[in-house]
Design a protein around this motif. Structure first.
Motif, mmCIF file in Angstrom:
data_model
loop_
_atom_site.group_PDB
_atom_site.id
_atom_site.type_symbol
_atom_site.label_atom_id
_atom_site.label_comp_id
_atom_site.label_asym_id
_atom_site.label_seq_id
_atom_site.Cartn_x
_atom_site.Cartn_y
_atom_site.Cartn_z
ATOM 1 N N ALA A 166 0.985 -1.039 0.021
ATOM 2 C CA ALA A 166 -0.143 0.200 -0.284
ATOM 3 C C ALA A 166 0.708 0.956 0.544
ATOM 4 N N ALA A 167 2.050 1.239 0.797
ATOM 5 C CA ALA A 167 2.860 2.749 1.147
ATOM 6 C C ALA A 167 3.607 2.511 -0.594
ATOM 7 N N ALA A 247 -0.953 8.271 6.130
ATOM 8 C CA ALA A 247 -0.852 6.621 6.510
ATOM 9 C C ALA A 247 -2.306 6.311 6.438
ATOM 10 N N ASN A 248 -3.514 7.420 7.182
ATOM 11 C CA ASN A 248 -4.947 6.728 7.154
ATOM 12 C C ASN A 248 -5.707 8.138 7.268
ATOM 13 N N ASP A 249 -6.799 7.956 7.343
ATOM 14 C CA ASP A 249 -8.078 8.974 7.033
ATOM 15 C C ASP A 249 -8.080 10.255 8.004
ATOM 16 N N LEU A 250 -7.832 9.831 9.402
ATOM 17 C CA LEU A 250 -7.458 10.840 11.054
ATOM 18 C C LEU A 250 -6.469 11.606 10.452
ATOM 19 N N THR A 274 -3.557 9.119 0.366
ATOM 20 C CA THR A 274 -3.788 8.250 0.814
ATOM 21 C C THR A 274 -3.846 7.412 1.595
ATOM 22 N N ILE A 275 -4.281 6.640 2.469
ATOM 23 C CA ILE A 275 -5.024 5.241 2.376
ATOM 24 C C ILE A 275 -5.828 5.220 3.404
ATOM 25 N N ILE A 288 -9.386 13.426 -3.547
ATOM 26 C CA ILE A 288 -8.521 12.898 -2.800
ATOM 27 C C ILE A 288 -7.924 11.723 -3.363
ATOM 28 N N THR A 289 -6.741 11.344 -4.007
ATOM 29 C CA THR A 289 -6.380 10.132 -4.396
ATOM 30 C C THR A 289 -6.028 8.767 -3.418
ATOM 31 N N VAL A 290 -6.326 8.068 -3.206
ATOM 32 C CA VAL A 290 -6.293 7.168 -2.769
ATOM 33 C C VAL A 290 -6.154 5.836 -2.287
ATOM 34 N N VAL A 291 -5.592 4.700 -1.626
ATOM 35 C CA VAL A 291 -5.050 3.842 -1.870
ATOM 36 C C VAL A 291 -5.898 2.585 -1.276
ATOM 37 N N LYS A 292 -6.752 2.596 -1.280
ATOM 38 C CA LYS A 292 -8.014 1.333 -0.855
ATOM 39 C C LYS A 292 -8.309 0.217 -0.172
ATOM 40 N N GLN A 293 -8.290 0.187 0.572
ATOM 41 C CA GLN A 293 -8.469 -1.598 1.588
ATOM 42 C C GLN A 293 -9.667 -1.890 1.440
ATOM 43 N N PRO A 294 -9.413 -3.193 0.922
ATOM 44 C CA PRO A 294 -10.839 -3.866 0.481
ATOM 45 C C PRO A 294 -11.853 -4.271 2.001
ATOM 46 N N THR A 295 -11.821 -3.265 2.874
ATOM 47 C CA THR A 295 -12.798 -3.220 3.422
ATOM 48 C C THR A 295 -13.787 -4.395 4.339
ATOM 49 N N PHE A 296 -15.196 -4.503 2.975
ATOM 50 C CA PHE A 296 -16.144 -5.676 2.895
ATOM 51 C C PHE A 296 -15.188 -6.943 2.635
ATOM 52 N N VAL A 297 -14.684 -6.694 1.311
ATOM 53 C CA VAL A 297 -14.495 -7.781 1.733
ATOM 54 C C VAL A 297 -13.424 -8.714 3.202
ATOM 55 N N MET A 298 -12.575 -7.655 3.389
ATOM 56 C CA MET A 298 -11.793 -8.164 4.555
ATOM 57 C C MET A 298 -12.888 -8.515 5.961
#
Length: 339
Positions: A166-167, A247-250, A274-275, A288-298
């Protein structure tokens, strides 16, 4: 192994059984601090699990599970919870949700409370501060799935993002856009918070692979106020990056507040990646450009895995963590070419 009893704890601590009972039930009115500390240490040394918890583990299933997140303010946490609830609902299982605030004591209290409520299993984004408790529950074959953070040893099935990749995606995209002075912003970086540590490692590694300087002044981390202070110092010193990976939304929110306050234009003055994604990042101007996590799959996989463990509580001695592949979503925050 012989089961540890309340009387064993009392003997170890040099107190009566009733005093231990009062301690376990948080009745400290007539108990000295020294006595409390002796009992606490004896419980840790002996690996004692209070009877009401042990009893709850032997009861029949209740069709409930618990989810303990490290910080519910993260978009990642809320999306994970939603997907877990979707799977649980399909199986007529109810979900208790708790927020540990990255506090091991709070996490421990929630674990004990949920066990007392006789939940059938737990999904935990662990703080890493309750290894003894995790081990005790493993010995009792209590179903748990860990998410987002890797605990050593890997006692339970563990699901998390491939944070190094991701990074690498984020930093490589900034480099392709022509940036060489790339900074990094994160919430407080602690060894037990796997994503932040690995994303920082990935940031440094990708810069070095591309023969770019790793300027430690451009590594900004801490709570919200500390992030703002460090960004102000960088800006006033005249040594501000031309791109930033958060590194994250916050941490992104703190950066966006700062750019607004100082009239820093994105992407003209500063490119940003951002991630973690959320609807407001696409609607934001510029998006904003993002690196998306597959949260719903996870979340779906975590819930499915836990329900299988509840039905068949068979555990390995140790697990390999499963990593999920991130996805880069390009938007306006990196798209303008520099002249």
């Amino acid at each position: 192994m012989k089961k540890v009893t309340m009387m064993d704890v009392a003997k170890e601590a040099g107190v009566s059984k009733s005093t231990v009972s009062q301690y376990i039930n948080n009745r400290f009115e007539y108990m000295s601090q020294e006595t409390r500390e002796r009992i606490e240490q004896s419980i840790k040394d002996l690996g004692y699990i209070p009877n009401f918890i042990a009893k709850s583990l032997k009861q029949k299933k209740t069709s409930t599970i618990g989810v303990i997140v490290a910080n519910i303010l993260h978009a990642f946490s809320t999306e994970i919870i939603r997907s877990i609830e979707d799977v649980a609902g399909e199986h007529h299982v109810h979900v208790f949700v708790c927020n540990a605030d990255d506090n091991p004591e709070k996490e421990k209290e929630y674990i004990e409370m949920l066990l007392a409520k006789q939940v059938d299993g737990l999904i935990i984004l662990p703080t890493g501060g309750n290894i003894e408790l995790y081990c005790s529950l493993k010995k009792m074959k209590f179903p748990i799935v860990f998410m987002d953070r890797k605990i050593q040893p890997t006692l339970y099935p563990t699901l998390l993002l491939d944070n190094h990749s991701a990074a690498e995606l984020a930093v490589t995209e900034l480099i392709r856009a022509g940036n060489k002075r790339i900074g990094f912003i994160s919430s407080t970086i602690l060894p037990q918070v796997t994503p932040r540590m690995e994303r920082l490692e990935g940031y440094r590694h990708t810069l070095m692979l591309n023969d770019l300087q790793v300027n430690e002044q451009w590594v900004v981390q801490g709570k919200a106020e500390a992030i703002r202070e460090q960004l102000s110092e960088l800006y006033e010193s005249g040594s501000f990056p031309d791109a930033i990976f958060t590194a994250n939304d916050l941490s992104l929110i703190e950066l966006l507040k700062f750019t607004k306050q100082h009239a820093i234009q994105i992407p003209e003055d500063l490119r940003v990646v951002t991630i973690d994604d959320s609807p407001y990042l696409d609607a934001f101007t510029p998006s904003i450009t993002v690196v998306k996590q597959p949260t719903f799959v996870m979340g779906k996989e975590a819930a499915t895995l836990l329900l299988k463990l509840i039905k068949h509580p068979i555990f390995k001695e140790e697990y390999d963590a499963k990593r999920f592949t991130p996805e880069l979503i390009k938007r306006e925050s990196i798209q303008m070419e520099r002249i």
